[in-house]
Design a protein around this motif. Sequence first.
Motif, PDB file in Angstrom:
ATOM      1  N   LYS A   1       3.717  -7.385   4.412  1.00  0.00           N
ATOM      2  CA  LYS A   1       2.839  -6.283   4.155  1.00  0.00           C
ATOM      3  C   LYS A   1       3.976  -5.203   3.910  1.00  0.00           C
ATOM      4  N   LEU A   2       3.656  -4.215   3.111  1.00  0.00           N
ATOM      5  CA  LEU A   2       4.652  -3.054   2.698  1.00  0.00           C
ATOM      6  C   LEU A   2       3.849  -1.913   2.805  1.00  0.00           C
ATOM      7  N   THR A   3       4.145  -0.980   3.561  1.00  0.00           N
ATOM      8  CA  THR A   3       3.629   0.254   3.386  1.00  0.00           C
ATOM      9  C   THR A   3       4.531   1.569   3.209  1.00  0.00           C
ATOM     10  N   GLY A   4       4.166   2.872   2.830  1.00  0.00           N
ATOM     11  CA  GLY A   4       4.943   3.690   2.581  1.00  0.00           C
ATOM     12  C   GLY A   4       4.134   4.819   1.566  1.00  0.00           C
TER      13      GLY A   4
ATOM     14  N   GLU B   1      12.792   4.015   3.368  1.00  0.00           N
ATOM     15  CA  GLU B   1      11.827   4.399   4.583  1.00  0.00           C
ATOM     16  C   GLU B   1      10.699   3.693   4.501  1.00  0.00           C
ATOM     17  N   TRP B   2      10.269   2.771   3.584  1.00  0.00           N
ATOM     18  CA  TRP B   2       9.151   1.973   3.492  1.00  0.00           C
ATOM     19  C   TRP B   2       9.382   0.956   4.802  1.00  0.00           C
TER      20      TRP B   2
ATOM     21  N   ALA C   1       6.876 -12.892 -10.376  1.00  0.00           N
ATOM     22  CA  ALA C   1       5.471 -12.310 -10.525  1.00  0.00           C
ATOM     23  C   ALA C   1       5.481 -11.042 -10.880  1.00  0.00           C
ATOM     24  N   GLU C   2       4.160 -10.577 -11.325  1.00  0.00           N
ATOM     25  CA  GLU C   2       4.169  -9.305 -11.739  1.00  0.00           C
ATOM     26  C   GLU C   2       2.495  -8.897 -11.753  1.00  0.00           C
ATOM     27  N   THR C   3       2.187  -7.691 -11.367  1.00  0.00           N
ATOM     28  CA  THR C   3       0.653  -7.277 -11.317  1.00  0.00           C
ATOM     29  C   THR C   3       0.584  -5.943 -11.590  1.00  0.00           C
ATOM     30  N   PHE C   4      -0.528  -5.311 -11.516  1.00  0.00           N
ATOM     31  CA  PHE C   4      -0.748  -3.735 -11.850  1.00  0.00           C
ATOM     32  C   PHE C   4      -1.463  -3.322 -10.715  1.00  0.00           C
ATOM     33  N   SER C   5      -1.241  -2.137  -9.985  1.00  0.00           N
ATOM     34  CA  SER C   5      -1.689  -1.526  -9.064  1.00  0.00           C
ATOM     35  C   SER C   5      -3.097  -1.146  -9.256  1.00  0.00           C
ATOM     36  N   LYS C   6      -3.782  -0.995  -8.073  1.00  0.00           N
ATOM     37  CA  LYS C   6      -5.319  -0.284  -8.150  1.00  0.00           C
ATOM     38  C   LYS C   6      -5.569   0.239  -6.834  1.00  0.00           C
ATOM     39  N   SER C   7      -6.115   1.489  -6.824  1.00  0.00           N
ATOM     40  CA  SER C   7      -6.297   2.242  -5.670  1.00  0.00           C
ATOM     41  C   SER C   7      -5.112   2.289  -4.560  1.00  0.00           C
ATOM     42  N   GLU C   8      -4.050   2.481  -5.184  1.00  0.00           N
ATOM     43  CA  GLU C   8      -2.596   2.590  -4.295  1.00  0.00           C
ATOM     44  C   GLU C   8      -2.248   1.309  -3.882  1.00  0.00           C
ATOM     45  N   ALA C   9      -2.769   0.243  -4.366  1.00  0.00           N
ATOM     46  CA  ALA C   9      -2.334  -0.982  -3.630  1.00  0.00           C
ATOM     47  C   ALA C   9      -1.976  -2.015  -4.558  1.00  0.00           C
ATOM     48  N   PHE C  10      -1.369  -3.374  -4.262  1.00  0.00           N
ATOM     49  CA  PHE C  10      -1.038  -4.136  -5.057  1.00  0.00           C
ATOM     50  C   PHE C  10      -0.884  -5.629  -4.274  1.00  0.00           C
ATOM     51  N   THR C  11      -0.974  -6.878  -4.880  1.00  0.00           N
ATOM     52  CA  THR C  11      -0.496  -7.920  -4.221  1.00  0.00           C
ATOM     53  C   THR C  11       0.343  -8.995  -5.328  1.00  0.00           C
ATOM     54  N   LEU C  12       1.445  -9.505  -4.838  1.00  0.00           N
ATOM     55  CA  LEU C  12       2.204 -10.211  -5.634  1.00  0.00           C
ATOM     56  C   LEU C  12       2.254 -11.600  -4.734  1.00  0.00           C
ATOM     57  N   SER C  13       2.372 -12.811  -5.658  1.00  0.00           N
ATOM     58  CA  SER C  13       2.528 -13.919  -5.073  1.00  0.00           C
ATOM     59  C   SER C  13       3.351 -14.778  -5.769  1.00  0.00           C
ATOM     60  N   ALA C  14       4.352 -15.339  -5.145  1.00  0.00           N
ATOM     61  CA  ALA C  14       5.376 -16.298  -5.958  1.00  0.00           C
ATOM     62  C   ALA C  14       5.749 -17.404  -4.950  1.00  0.00           C
ATOM     63  N   SER C  15       6.404 -18.707  -5.502  1.00  0.00           N
ATOM     64  CA  SER C  15       7.042 -19.710  -4.840  1.00  0.00           C
ATOM     65  C   SER C  15       8.445 -19.452  -4.594  1.00  0.00           C
ATOM     66  N   LEU C  16       9.031 -19.545  -3.487  1.00  0.00           N
ATOM     67  CA  LEU C  16      10.473 -19.426  -3.493  1.00  0.00           C
ATOM     68  C   LEU C  16      11.084 -20.618  -3.198  1.00  0.00           C
ATOM     69  N   ALA C  17      12.307 -21.230  -3.511  1.00  0.00           N
ATOM     70  CA  ALA C  17      12.845 -22.236  -3.349  1.00  0.00           C
ATOM     71  C   ALA C  17      13.428 -22.376  -1.735  1.00  0.00           C
ATOM     72  N   GLU C  18      13.812 -21.133  -1.405  1.00  0.00           N
ATOM     73  CA  GLU C  18      14.309 -20.726  -0.346  1.00  0.00           C
ATOM     74  C   GLU C  18      14.276 -19.187  -0.016  1.00  0.00           C
ATOM     75  N   PRO C  19      14.232 -18.514   1.125  1.00  0.00           N
ATOM     76  CA  PRO C  19      14.062 -17.373   1.272  1.00  0.00           C
ATOM     77  C   PRO C  19      15.316 -16.646   0.693  1.00  0.00           C
TER      78      PRO C  19
ATOM     79  N   MET D   1       0.892  -1.067  -0.049  1.00  0.00           N
ATOM     80  CA  MET D   1       0.009  -0.124  -0.111  1.00  0.00           C
ATOM     81  C   MET D   1       0.947   1.265  -0.090  1.00  0.00           C
ATOM     82  N   LEU D   2       1.033   2.025  -1.176  1.00  0.00           N
ATOM     83  CA  LEU D   2       1.842   3.090  -1.288  1.00  0.00           C
ATOM     84  C   LEU D   2       0.880   4.250  -1.819  1.00  0.00           C
ATOM     85  N   LYS D   3       1.022   5.225  -0.757  1.00  0.00           N
ATOM     86  CA  LYS D   3       0.518   6.591  -1.088  1.00  0.00           C
ATOM     87  C   LYS D   3       1.147   7.261  -2.645  1.00  0.00           C
TER      88      LYS D   3
END
Length: 357
Positions: free
Chosen positions: A90-93, A101-102, A49-67, A26-28
């Motif tokens: 969750k990311l805000t800023g 600074e996020w 992963a890729e997506t497009f923002s809507k209403s200052e927000a976005f959600t991405l989902s991906a499977s990682l083999a390891e952190p 959620m990024l103002k």
Amino acid sequence: MRIIICILSLWLPVLSWAQKLSLSGMLKGLPDSTKIVLVDLQNPGTPLAETFSKSEAFTLSASLAEPSIIGLSIGDSTRTALFVGNEDVKLTGSLQQSPDEWEYTGSSIQNSFIDYQNTFAPKFKNLNALVMELQSQDGTLVGNKKLQDALDDIQNAVDAFIAKYPASPVSTLAILSIIGITDNTSLLEKRAKSLKEEALNNVLGQQLKKAIEDARFNAVGETALDFSQTDTAGNMVSLAQFRGKYVLVDFWASWCGPCRRENPFLVKVFEKYKDKNFTILGVSLDEDRDDWLDAIKNDGLKWTHVSDLKGWGNEVAVKYRISAIPRNFLIDPEGKIIARDLRGDALAEKLKTLFGE
């Protein structure tokens, strides 16, 4: 002495019950339809992963083999990196802020990584600026109090950081990040042993293990590995031929800026001590013969030089596990390594202790 600090790939493991990474932002000020992309920085050509923002927000989902450390791109101009695993983050800023600074929730590793960046980035910046300042003056680094204070400050900060985060792989990163300014094997081992298993059971831990092994390899006090390679005239030259002399084995290349800047120091000590049982054996990581020979001539390097013109694949460099240049080893008449990576006035001081003025 020349300080080269380089931080390579960063990977972080962390225990997580989630099966996928979910990154909600959620990024103002974020316009609608801004493209948001996650990439693996080890393989940036294929987005995670890729997506497009809507209403200052976005959600991405991906499977990682390891952190892992992954890159987050927001539009064409905003990029940052974060450490995450298969967890809910969750990311805000605001886009008016710097990405530094996020704020993040849901990943303690990411928060420790932010702490790492905030702690060490200014220290490394200060150190590099100080080194450049001193080199632009008289090139004297050894014995400089300001420089030693900066080095001690970084060393102390590493110990404080790993004590604060003994279970975090970011602490492994902190140890790795200062290998360029210390090759004290005992200290590296002590720091590694102070970490918990989860901090080391990952790719970073493997890198640290290798770094410790490399520090032991060709360590001071060990007999230098013999090698043979052709010189500028095509004659085979071996390190064993120099037994009975003090010899500085210098790994360099014509295309290496720090190496070329170091050459005047080498010329100075060579001329001063060449008649006192001292010489230099240059091992070049060049590929172009003319470039190699021109650099030798232009820099006035009047000692023996060898190369197989295989670049980083130089067989001697591979044998000595050379991953960065300039590197050097000072070897005594019995073939024992008595010092490593001596630069400028540090080399002059060492030779002064051996031969006098």
